[in-house]
Design a protein around this motif. Structure first.
Motif, short mmCIF file in Angstrom:
data_model
loop_
_atom_site.label_atom_id
_atom_site.label_comp_id
_atom_site.label_asym_id
_atom_site.label_seq_id
_atom_site.Cartn_x
_atom_site.Cartn_y
_atom_site.Cartn_z
N ALA A 156 0.84 -1.20 0.00
CA ALA A 156 0.00 0.00 0.00
C ALA A 156 0.88 1.25 0.00
CB ALA A 156 -0.92 -0.02 1.22
N HIS A 157 1.95 1.19 0.78
CA HIS A 157 2.86 2.35 0.85
C HIS A 157 3.52 2.61 -0.50
CE1 HIS A 157 5.79 5.17 2.33
NE2 HIS A 157 6.77 4.42 1.84
N LYS A 158 4.00 1.54 -1.13
CA LYS A 158 4.65 1.72 -2.44
C LYS A 158 3.67 2.30 -3.46
CE LYS A 158 7.49 -1.47 -4.02
NZ LYS A 158 7.93 -2.85 -4.35
N ASP A 159 2.41 1.86 -3.37
CA ASP A 159 1.40 2.40 -4.27
C ASP A 159 1.19 3.90 -4.05
OD1 ASP A 159 0.49 0.77 -6.21
OD2 ASP A 159 -1.20 -0.06 -5.09
N ALA A 208 5.98 6.17 -13.79
CA ALA A 208 6.10 6.16 -12.32
C ALA A 208 6.50 4.76 -11.83
CB ALA A 208 4.79 6.61 -11.68
N SER A 209 5.95 3.72 -12.45
CA SER A 209 6.33 2.36 -12.07
C SER A 209 7.81 2.12 -12.37
CB SER A 209 5.49 1.33 -12.84
OG SER A 209 4.15 1.42 -12.43
N ALA A 210 8.25 2.59 -13.54
CA ALA A 210 9.66 2.43 -13.92
C ALA A 210 10.56 3.19 -12.94
CB ALA A 210 9.88 2.94 -15.34
N LEU A 211 10.13 4.36 -12.54
CA LEU A 211 10.90 5.18 -11.59
C LEU A 211 11.00 4.48 -10.24
CD1 LEU A 211 12.24 7.84 -10.65
CD2 LEU A 211 9.94 8.81 -10.40
N LEU A 212 9.91 3.91 -9.79
CA LEU A 212 9.92 3.19 -8.51
C LEU A 212 10.89 2.00 -8.58
CD1 LEU A 212 8.29 3.63 -5.85
CD2 LEU A 212 6.84 1.75 -6.57
N SER A 213 10.87 1.27 -9.69
CA SER A 213 11.81 0.15 -9.87
C SER A 213 13.26 0.63 -9.84
CB SER A 213 11.59 -0.53 -11.22
OG SER A 213 10.32 -1.12 -11.29
N ALA A 214 13.53 1.65 -10.65
CA ALA A 214 14.90 2.14 -10.78
C ALA A 214 15.41 2.76 -9.49
CB ALA A 214 14.98 3.17 -11.92
N ILE A 257 3.44 6.02 -2.90
CA ILE A 257 4.62 6.73 -3.42
C ILE A 257 4.55 6.79 -4.96
CG2 ILE A 257 7.15 6.69 -3.62
CD1 ILE A 257 6.26 7.36 -0.80
N ARG A 258 4.15 5.66 -5.56
CA ARG A 258 4.02 5.62 -7.02
C ARG A 258 2.99 6.67 -7.48
NH1 ARG A 258 4.40 0.29 -8.84
NH2 ARG A 258 3.03 -0.14 -7.08
N THR A 259 1.90 6.81 -6.71
CA THR A 259 0.86 7.78 -7.07
C THR A 259 1.40 9.21 -7.03
OG1 THR A 259 -0.83 6.27 -6.21
CG2 THR A 259 -1.47 8.58 -6.46
N VAL A 260 2.20 9.53 -6.01
CA VAL A 260 2.78 10.88 -5.93
C VAL A 260 3.73 11.09 -7.11
CG1 VAL A 260 4.08 12.53 -4.54
CG2 VAL A 260 2.64 10.83 -3.40
N MET A 261 4.53 10.07 -7.42
CA MET A 261 5.45 10.17 -8.57
C MET A 261 4.66 10.41 -9.86
SD MET A 261 8.08 7.03 -7.74
CE MET A 261 9.54 7.24 -6.70
N ALA A 262 3.57 9.67 -10.04
CA ALA A 262 2.76 9.80 -11.26
C ALA A 262 2.16 11.21 -11.35
CB ALA A 262 1.65 8.75 -11.28
N ARG A 263 1.79 11.77 -10.18
CA ARG A 263 1.22 13.12 -10.16
C ARG A 263 2.26 14.14 -10.64
NH1 ARG A 263 0.19 17.15 -5.99
NH2 ARG A 263 0.92 15.91 -4.22
N ILE A 264 3.49 14.02 -10.17
CA ILE A 264 4.55 14.95 -10.61
C ILE A 264 4.81 14.77 -12.11
CG2 ILE A 264 6.95 15.67 -10.32
CD1 ILE A 264 6.85 14.59 -7.45
#
Lengths: 202, 202
Positions: free
Chosen positions: A124-127, A155-161, A129-136
């Motif tokens: 849930a936490h990772k989701d 955003a998913s790619a950014l979270l992985s990297a 963070i991914r949502t905030v990344m996608a917003r930016i």
């Protein structure tokens, strides 16, 4: 039946006391009986609020993770370019977890247990963070920084990297490395990719 | 004094037997005395070849890591475009470590101990992987896939970004995720960045 707020307040008190004991004695040595004794409660009463020691850990961990989300949200709200906010977010998460590792080793141990056992809270936490990344990133698309980019996919790619720089266990294992410089180096290429990957080919 | 090759052969025999015992009994339950008994040697004699159980682990681990390097070198030598080879390399390393996790849990445990304790062997391994990556990227520069790219710098960025897909502990913790698809997704952006980051601005 007690009103909902009393129940929540007691949960917070139990988590506060448990956190203090984990900090002092370590997670493994702290029992639910210790937590109950410190609160002047019976263990059975503690179990009315948390089904297990693991559930208390999850609750403590969620508070820390909530702080990370608040930090990321604040960075996302800044007026600067999306690329600068993405870098600030990754460096901010890195700095947050590094401070926990360095100053609160026992809280870090609790976070690691949560990562390895309480998958739901971490997922849930990772989701979030991914949502905030996608917003930016979506804002960067609107501003023309990342033309045609699929913000959710990116955003998913950014979270992985970002695993090396945002995963508490990876940070703890590499305290001697200059992770800030490495994160900037990696993001320079990834953000260049975001700026071009959405453009029509040719 | 025994000739060098006898010494090396005995080291290999000790490592073979230790690996078999670790596989059967687990690392924690295997003692140097067990290894010596299995070989018909005295523990003191084993210590002439390896100063500690940890040193035996490091040697076993190095053999596995050597296989990873050979795999990467083979991919680097292929005639296909550099971008395709980079993707094949990351997916190849992921697949290698995933097989160890799934089929050789006890060898994976040994690798994790080496990662957390024998920093020199792991650092040297990471440097070798980075070198193979830089070789592929430099070839991509020559072929015009990544014009003006600093291959050494980009290889470091690639190694960082690949942590989630190449680090044995991360792979073990995410066996239920589709890491292959995630790696492809992340690399699509990073490789797009490599293709443009070295171009003059404007």
């Amino acid at each position: 039946m007690a009103p909902r707020t009393d129940h929540d307040e007691t949960r917070v008190r139990i988590a506060d006391v448990a956190e203090e004991l984990f900090r002092r004695l370590g997670y493994a040595k702290t029992t639910v009986a210790d937590i109950a004794a410190e609160l002047g409660m019976s263990p059975a009463n503690v179990y009315r609020f948390f089904p297990s020691k693991g559930a208390i850990v999850e609750s403590i961990c969620s508070r820390y993770l909530e702080e990370v989300v608040v930090l990321c949200d604040r960075i996302a709200d800044r007026p600067e370019p999306a690329a600068a906010r993405i870098e600030a977010l990754v460096l901010g998460v890195l700095d947050y977890h590094r401070r926990i590792v360095l100053r609160e080793q026992r809280i870090h141990d609790v976070v690691v247990i949560a990562i390895r056992e309480n998958w739901q809270a971490i997922l849930a936490h990772k989701d979030r963070i991914r949502t905030v990344m996608a917003r930016i990133l979506a804002d960067g698309v609107r501003r023309g920084e990342f033309p045609g980019l699929d913000a959710e996919d990116a955003a998913s790619a950014l979270l992985s990297a970002g695993t090396r720089f945002c995963h508490p266990m990876m940070i703890a294992d590499h305290l001697d490395d200059d992770l800030d410089a490495e994160a900037r180096q990696m993001l320079r290429y990834l953000l260049a990719g975001f700026a071009t990957a959405g453009r029509p080919a040719g």
